[in-house]
Design a protein around this motif. Structure first.
Motif, PDB file in Angstrom:
ATOM      1  N   GLU A   1     -16.580 -10.977   9.990  1.00 34.31           N
ATOM      2  CA  GLU A   1     -17.360  -9.750  10.189  1.00 34.31           C
ATOM      3  C   GLU A   1     -16.885  -9.028  11.442  1.00 34.31           C
ATOM      4  OE1 GLU A   1     -20.544  -7.071  11.556  1.00 34.31           O
ATOM      5  OE2 GLU A   1     -19.752  -8.838  12.612  1.00 34.31           O
ATOM      6  N   ILE A   2     -16.681  -7.710  11.303  1.00 37.88           N
ATOM      7  CA  ILE A   2     -16.299  -6.853  12.417  1.00 37.88           C
ATOM      8  C   ILE A   2     -17.263  -5.674  12.427  1.00 37.88           C
ATOM      9  CG2 ILE A   2     -14.446  -5.499  13.461  1.00 37.88           C
ATOM     10  CD1 ILE A   2     -13.423  -7.697  10.660  1.00 37.88           C
ATOM     11  N   ASP A   3     -17.746  -5.276  13.596  1.00 34.77           N
ATOM     12  CA  ASP A   3     -18.666  -4.138  13.652  1.00 34.77           C
ATOM     13  C   ASP A   3     -18.391  -3.295  14.880  1.00 34.77           C
ATOM     14  OD1 ASP A   3     -20.365  -5.156  15.938  1.00 34.77           O
ATOM     15  OD2 ASP A   3     -20.759  -6.740  14.481  1.00 34.77           O
ATOM     16  N   GLY A   4     -18.970  -2.108  14.884  1.00 35.73           N
ATOM     17  CA  GLY A   4     -18.772  -1.203  16.004  1.00 35.73           C
ATOM     18  C   GLY A   4     -19.559   0.073  15.828  1.00 35.73           C
ATOM     19  N   VAL A   5     -19.294   1.038  16.690  1.00 35.51           N
ATOM     20  CA  VAL A   5     -19.958   2.340  16.664  1.00 35.51           C
ATOM     21  C   VAL A   5     -18.894   3.420  16.532  1.00 35.51           C
ATOM     22  CG1 VAL A   5     -21.463   3.939  17.901  1.00 35.51           C
ATOM     23  CG2 VAL A   5     -21.846   1.483  18.082  1.00 35.51           C
ATOM     24  N   ASP A   6     -19.131   4.364  15.626  1.00 40.31           N
ATOM     25  CA  ASP A   6     -18.215   5.483  15.405  1.00 40.31           C
ATOM     26  C   ASP A   6     -19.037   6.762  15.450  1.00 40.31           C
ATOM     27  OD1 ASP A   6     -16.200   7.192  14.776  1.00 40.31           O
ATOM     28  OD2 ASP A   6     -15.997   6.570  12.686  1.00 40.31           O
ATOM     29  N   GLY A   7     -19.070   7.405  16.615  1.00 40.34           N
ATOM     30  CA  GLY A   7     -19.869   8.611  16.756  1.00 40.34           C
ATOM     31  C   GLY A   7     -21.346   8.306  16.634  1.00 40.34           C
ATOM     32  N   ALA A   8     -22.015   8.935  15.666  1.00 39.95           N
ATOM     33  CA  ALA A   8     -23.453   8.745  15.476  1.00 39.95           C
ATOM     34  C   ALA A   8     -23.758   7.624  14.494  1.00 39.95           C
ATOM     35  CB  ALA A   8     -24.086  10.046  14.989  1.00 39.95           C
ATOM     36  N   PHE A   9     -22.752   6.824  14.118  1.00 41.29           N
ATOM     37  CA  PHE A   9     -22.948   5.774  13.126  1.00 41.29           C
ATOM     38  C   PHE A   9     -22.555   4.408  13.684  1.00 41.29           C
ATOM     39  CE2 PHE A   9     -22.655   9.507  10.486  1.00 41.29           C
ATOM     40  CZ  PHE A   9     -23.552   9.266   9.451  1.00 41.29           C
ATOM     41  N   ARG A  10     -23.284   3.391  13.263  1.00 38.34           N
ATOM     42  CA  ARG A  10     -22.867   2.006  13.424  1.00 38.34           C
ATOM     43  C   ARG A  10     -22.252   1.555  12.106  1.00 38.34           C
ATOM     44  NH1 ARG A  10     -24.749  -0.371  18.014  1.00 38.34           N
ATOM     45  NH2 ARG A  10     -26.520   0.638  19.056  1.00 38.34           N
ATOM     46  N   TRP A  11     -21.295   0.651  12.174  1.00 44.01           N
ATOM     47  CA  TRP A  11     -20.651   0.185  10.955  1.00 44.01           C
ATOM     48  C   TRP A  11     -20.417  -1.326  11.025  1.00 44.01           C
ATOM     49  CZ3 TRP A  11     -16.103  -2.233  12.039  1.00 44.01           C
ATOM     50  CH2 TRP A  11     -15.439  -1.859  13.209  1.00 44.01           C
TER      51      TRP A  11
END
Length: 200
Positions: free
Chosen positions: A90-100
């Motif tokens: 699992e990899i996650d992060g924040v891209d602008g106004a979204f979390r993914w």
């Protein structure tokens, strides 16, 4: 005499439960998933441990020709992968106004061919862990899935928790009377007592 008033418990129209779609959750396409995975280097590897229980390891990784490569020190992780090679990363992060969040499921094995190890580039992979890692693992994906959702402010989350808890605790901005009659002051937390260490 009959009471024509409706039952008060049914006066308000019940609201439909929030779904993933109504909360703004979106599926991420496979190509977009790989772009996010390739742009990052820290993930969490979920494995089945040698005792049959699930385990989780944060680690660094890199992507090369459709596979994911990782380094590992000798120990539980490698022994578990030898018995149970089916894993999830699992990899996650924040891209602008979204979390993914991206989840890669597949088959992980320890590499033993020097040419393959060198070609993958894993020898140059830097690890944030201080332990020496001279074992190399390849994860061959079976599925790659991802989702993203809008970032919610922490202040609104705290307000929702406070208003829905029903615990009887005061809200953060509520005031109580600590002074003379007729006065109201902020309810400040009491300082934590400090004690010197033993022998100090």
């Amino acid at each position: 005499m009959a009471n024509d008033d409706p039952n008060p418990y049914y006066r308000d129209t019940p609201t439909a439960p929030e779904t993933a779609a109504s909360a703004g959750v979106e599926e991420i396409g496979t190509a977009a998933c790989w772009k996010l995975v390739e742009a990052n280097s820290l993930g969490r590897l979920a494995i089945q441990s040698i005792d049959g229980r699930p385990d989780l390891f944060p680690l660094n990784y890199l992507v090369h020709e459709g596979s994911v490569f990782m380094r590992s020190a000798p120990g539980t992780k490698l022994r578990s992968l030898a018995r149970h090679p089916d894993v999830a990363l699992e990899i996650d992060g924040v891209d602008g106004a979204f979390r993914w969040s991206i989840v890669i499921r597949g088959h992980a094995t320890r590499m033993d061919n020097d040419a393959d190890i060198e070609a993958s580039g894993v020898l140059t992979l830097e690890s944030r862990s201080p332990t020496a890692k001279h074992n190399y693992v390849r994860l061959v994906p079976d599925t790659v899935t991802g989702r993203r959702f809008p970032v919610r402010s922490s202040s609104s989350t705290r307000r929702n928790i406070s208003s829905s808890s029903g615990s009887g605790r005061r809200a953060p901005d509520e005031h109580v009377d600590h002074g003379a009659p007729g006065t109201r002051t902020a309810d400040k937390p009491q300082p934590i007592p400090h004690l010197p260490p033993w022998g100090g």
